[in-house]
Write a protein that holds these residues in place. Sequence first.
Motif, PDB file in Angstrom:
ATOM      1  N   TRP A  56       0.793  -1.226   0.000  1.00 47.64           N
ATOM      2  CA  TRP A  56       0.000   0.000   0.000  1.00 47.64           C
ATOM      3  C   TRP A  56       0.822   1.271   0.000  1.00 47.64           C
ATOM      4  O   TRP A  56       0.277   2.340  -0.253  1.00 47.64           O
ATOM      5  CB  TRP A  56      -0.954  -0.003   1.185  1.00 47.64           C
ATOM      6  N   PHE A  57       2.103   1.205   0.274  1.00 49.98           N
ATOM      7  CA  PHE A  57       2.968   2.379   0.192  1.00 49.98           C
ATOM      8  C   PHE A  57       3.621   2.400  -1.192  1.00 49.98           C
ATOM      9  O   PHE A  57       4.816   2.176  -1.338  1.00 49.98           O
ATOM     10  CB  PHE A  57       4.033   2.354   1.297  1.00 49.98           C
ATOM     11  N   GLY A  58       2.800   2.645  -2.186  1.00 49.92           N
ATOM     12  CA  GLY A  58       3.292   2.627  -3.556  1.00 49.92           C
ATOM     13  C   GLY A  58       2.177   2.947  -4.526  1.00 49.92           C
ATOM     14  O   GLY A  58       1.214   3.649  -4.186  1.00 49.92           O
ATOM     15  N   PRO A  59       2.244   2.428  -5.749  1.00 53.24           N
ATOM     16  CA  PRO A  59       1.219   2.742  -6.755  1.00 53.24           C
ATOM     17  C   PRO A  59      -0.183   2.316  -6.339  1.00 53.24           C
ATOM     18  O   PRO A  59      -1.174   2.926  -6.773  1.00 53.24           O
ATOM     19  CB  PRO A  59       1.684   1.956  -7.990  1.00 53.24           C
ATOM     20  N   ALA A  60      -0.312   1.267  -5.524  1.00 55.45           N
ATOM     21  CA  ALA A  60      -1.642   0.801  -5.122  1.00 55.45           C
ATOM     22  C   ALA A  60      -2.400   1.862  -4.336  1.00 55.45           C
ATOM     23  O   ALA A  60      -3.634   1.870  -4.343  1.00 55.45           O
ATOM     24  CB  ALA A  60      -1.521  -0.475  -4.282  1.00 55.45           C
ATOM     25  N   PHE A  61      -1.684   2.756  -3.676  1.00 53.52           N
ATOM     26  CA  PHE A  61      -2.367   3.794  -2.900  1.00 53.52           C
ATOM     27  C   PHE A  61      -3.151   4.723  -3.823  1.00 53.52           C
ATOM     28  O   PHE A  61      -4.295   5.080  -3.534  1.00 53.52           O
ATOM     29  CB  PHE A  61      -1.352   4.586  -2.082  1.00 53.52           C
ATOM     30  N   THR A  62      -2.553   5.129  -4.919  1.00 50.16           N
ATOM     31  CA  THR A  62      -3.227   6.037  -5.849  1.00 50.16           C
ATOM     32  C   THR A  62      -4.160   5.295  -6.802  1.00 50.16           C
ATOM     33  O   THR A  62      -5.153   5.856  -7.268  1.00 50.16           O
ATOM     34  CB  THR A  62      -2.201   6.836  -6.668  1.00 50.16           C
ATOM     35  N   GLU A  63      -3.869   4.030  -7.097  1.00 48.58           N
ATOM     36  CA  GLU A  63      -4.675   3.283  -8.061  1.00 48.58           C
ATOM     37  C   GLU A  63      -5.881   2.605  -7.420  1.00 48.58           C
ATOM     38  O   GLU A  63      -6.885   2.369  -8.107  1.00 48.58           O
ATOM     39  CB  GLU A  63      -3.807   2.225  -8.750  1.00 48.58           C
ATOM     40  N   ASP A  64      -5.783   2.282  -6.127  1.00 53.61           N
ATOM     41  CA  ASP A  64      -6.854   1.540  -5.476  1.00 53.61           C
ATOM     42  C   ASP A  64      -7.457   2.268  -4.275  1.00 53.61           C
ATOM     43  O   ASP A  64      -8.677   2.390  -4.170  1.00 53.61           O
ATOM     44  CB  ASP A  64      -6.339   0.167  -5.014  1.00 53.61           C
ATOM     45  N   VAL A  65      -6.599   2.765  -3.381  1.00 56.95           N
ATOM     46  CA  VAL A  65      -7.106   3.342  -2.129  1.00 56.95           C
ATOM     47  C   VAL A  65      -7.829   4.661  -2.384  1.00 56.95           C
ATOM     48  O   VAL A  65      -8.971   4.858  -1.950  1.00 56.95           O
ATOM     49  CB  VAL A  65      -5.960   3.532  -1.114  1.00 56.95           C
ATOM     50  N   LEU A  66      -7.174   5.595  -3.077  1.00 57.00           N
ATOM     51  CA  LEU A  66      -7.789   6.904  -3.300  1.00 57.00           C
ATOM     52  C   LEU A  66      -9.082   6.826  -4.110  1.00 57.00           C
ATOM     53  O   LEU A  66     -10.069   7.497  -3.759  1.00 57.00           O
ATOM     54  CB  LEU A  66      -6.773   7.837  -3.982  1.00 57.00           C
ATOM     55  N   PRO A  67      -9.151   6.034  -5.208  1.00 55.52           N
ATOM     56  CA  PRO A  67     -10.440   5.913  -5.894  1.00 55.52           C
ATOM     57  C   PRO A  67     -11.545   5.342  -5.004  1.00 55.52           C
ATOM     58  O   PRO A  67     -12.694   5.786  -5.077  1.00 55.52           O
ATOM     59  CB  PRO A  67     -10.128   4.981  -7.066  1.00 55.52           C
ATOM     60  N   SER A  68     -11.201   4.368  -4.160  1.00 55.66           N
ATOM     61  CA  SER A  68     -12.209   3.805  -3.253  1.00 55.66           C
ATOM     62  C   SER A  68     -12.716   4.858  -2.278  1.00 55.66           C
ATOM     63  O   SER A  68     -13.932   4.986  -2.057  1.00 55.66           O
ATOM     64  CB  SER A  68     -11.613   2.627  -2.475  1.00 55.66           C
ATOM     65  N   LEU A 234      -8.573  -1.613   5.621  1.00 49.94           N
ATOM     66  CA  LEU A 234      -9.998  -1.270   5.745  1.00 49.94           C
ATOM     67  C   LEU A 234     -10.360  -0.942   7.186  1.00 49.94           C
ATOM     68  O   LEU A 234     -11.136  -0.010   7.450  1.00 49.94           O
ATOM     69  CB  LEU A 234     -10.857  -2.430   5.248  1.00 49.94           C
ATOM     70  N   GLY A 235      -9.811  -1.711   8.130  1.00 48.55           N
ATOM     71  CA  GLY A 235     -10.063  -1.411   9.531  1.00 48.55           C
ATOM     72  C   GLY A 235      -9.530  -0.053   9.933  1.00 48.55           C
ATOM     73  O   GLY A 235     -10.189   0.705  10.667  1.00 48.55           O
ATOM     74  N   LEU A 236      -8.346   0.287   9.457  1.00 50.92           N
ATOM     75  CA  LEU A 236      -7.767   1.603   9.769  1.00 50.92           C
ATOM     76  C   LEU A 236      -8.585   2.730   9.146  1.00 50.92           C
ATOM     77  O   LEU A 236      -8.763   3.796   9.766  1.00 50.92           O
ATOM     78  CB  LEU A 236      -6.320   1.662   9.271  1.00 50.92           C
ATOM     79  N   VAL A 237      -9.083   2.503   7.931  1.00 49.33           N
ATOM     80  CA  VAL A 237      -9.957   3.499   7.312  1.00 49.33           C
ATOM     81  C   VAL A 237     -11.219   3.697   8.144  1.00 49.33           C
ATOM     82  O   VAL A 237     -11.672   4.831   8.367  1.00 49.33           O
ATOM     83  CB  VAL A 237     -10.326   3.077   5.869  1.00 49.33           C
ATOM     84  N   GLY A 238     -11.786   2.599   8.642  1.00 48.56           N
ATOM     85  CA  GLY A 238     -12.965   2.700   9.492  1.00 48.56           C
ATOM     86  C   GLY A 238     -12.694   3.483  10.771  1.00 48.56           C
ATOM     87  O   GLY A 238     -13.520   4.301  11.198  1.00 48.56           O
ATOM     88  N   VAL A 239     -11.539   3.244  11.376  1.00 49.99           N
ATOM     89  CA  VAL A 239     -11.176   3.986  12.590  1.00 49.99           C
ATOM     90  C   VAL A 239     -11.021   5.470  12.285  1.00 49.99           C
ATOM     91  O   VAL A 239     -11.488   6.335  13.044  1.00 49.99           O
ATOM     92  CB  VAL A 239      -9.870   3.411  13.198  1.00 49.99           C
ATOM     93  N   ALA A 240     -10.375   5.795  11.163  1.00 51.45           N
ATOM     94  CA  ALA A 240     -10.195   7.200  10.788  1.00 51.45           C
ATOM     95  C   ALA A 240     -11.537   7.877  10.512  1.00 51.45           C
ATOM     96  O   ALA A 240     -11.762   9.020  10.932  1.00 51.45           O
ATOM     97  CB  ALA A 240      -9.289   7.295   9.556  1.00 51.45           C
ATOM     98  N   VAL A 241     -12.426   7.173   9.822  1.00 52.20           N
ATOM     99  CA  VAL A 241     -13.751   7.743   9.529  1.00 52.20           C
ATOM    100  C   VAL A 241     -14.524   7.975  10.826  1.00 52.20           C
ATOM    101  O   VAL A 241     -15.172   9.023  11.000  1.00 52.20           O
ATOM    102  CB  VAL A 241     -14.540   6.809   8.580  1.00 52.20           C
ATOM    103  N   ALA A 242     -14.448   7.020  11.763  1.00 52.28           N
ATOM    104  CA  ALA A 242     -15.137   7.185  13.044  1.00 52.28           C
ATOM    105  C   ALA A 242     -14.563   8.363  13.832  1.00 52.28           C
ATOM    106  O   ALA A 242     -15.308   9.112  14.480  1.00 52.28           O
ATOM    107  CB  ALA A 242     -15.034   5.894  13.860  1.00 52.28           C
ATOM    108  N   GLY A 243     -13.237   8.542  13.773  1.00 52.21           N
ATOM    109  CA  GLY A 243     -12.634   9.675  14.458  1.00 52.21           C
ATOM    110  C   GLY A 243     -13.058  11.010  13.879  1.00 52.21           C
ATOM    111  O   GLY A 243     -13.386  11.952  14.624  1.00 52.21           O
ATOM    112  N   LEU A 244     -13.087  11.109  12.551  1.00 54.09           N
ATOM    113  CA  LEU A 244     -13.543  12.345  11.909  1.00 54.09           C
ATOM    114  C   LEU A 244     -15.010  12.612  12.215  1.00 54.09           C
ATOM    115  O   LEU A 244     -15.407  13.764  12.433  1.00 54.09           O
ATOM    116  CB  LEU A 244     -13.320  12.260  10.398  1.00 54.09           C
TER     117      LEU A 244
END
Length: 265
Positions: A56-68, A234-244
């Motif tokens: 995830w610290f590479g092209p997958a971040f911009t190709e998969d994570v950000l679009p999601s 995905l779990g970390l994204v959920g934690v970040a969303v809950a914090g925001l």
Amino acid sequence: MRRIRLRPVLGALRTLGYAAGLPALALLAWALATDRSASLYFPPPATIADAFVETWFGPAFTEDVLPSLGRFAAGVLLSMVIGIVAGTAIGTTRWLRDLLEPMLEFFRAVPPVVLVPVLMLMLGVGDTMRIAVIVSGCVWPVLLNTVEGVRGVDTVLTETSRSYRVRGGLSLRYVVLPAASPQIMAGIRLCLSIGLILMVISEMFASSSGLGYRIVYFQRSFMIAQMWSGIVLLGLVGVAVAGLYGIAERRVLHWYHGMREVARG
């Protein structure tokens, strides 16, 4: 004075300890359970951590994570706008509520997952379909909570606003929506959790990018550590969303939390 100043610091440390204690124990238990295990399907946390960095610290971040995340944000925002506007209209209009309530209950009971093939036929397999899948499930908690919140506004408030000739848009802005905001925010909390689930599900069907697609790709390719790293992300994204959400809720409902603290004494 020093004791008074130390209280907020001790309270913050206690909260941090409660928040981090259970995950730390879970990681320790996972590490001990997989220390001498040869199972391919349950790699140790260190292996998952290495796969997480490499994946995830590479092209997958911009190709998969950000679009999601972009599709998730678009779907949630659309659900909030549709749910609050439609819920306010339905909640404030008796005949409209009586007319639409059976239909709303019917569509609310339909699982959003079964609508994916229908939406694929109608909208294709692009981002529009994936956002529509998110909206099809996220809009209901916001809409129904808004209807109930608007219906449950204290009659004393409405009668007082009428006495002062606060009507129409002014009444909605300064009386109805503030009074209904605790229930609306509760609906938005549910909307966020449902949105993450539907974001992943929508990307598992006829997709070539996104977190859901990537996790299924890793699973089918027997890249188990990478698959687990996607689940952790995905779990970390959920934690970040809950914090925001917690920060936003505190700002929107500061008056409500203040009233509760006063009531508690």
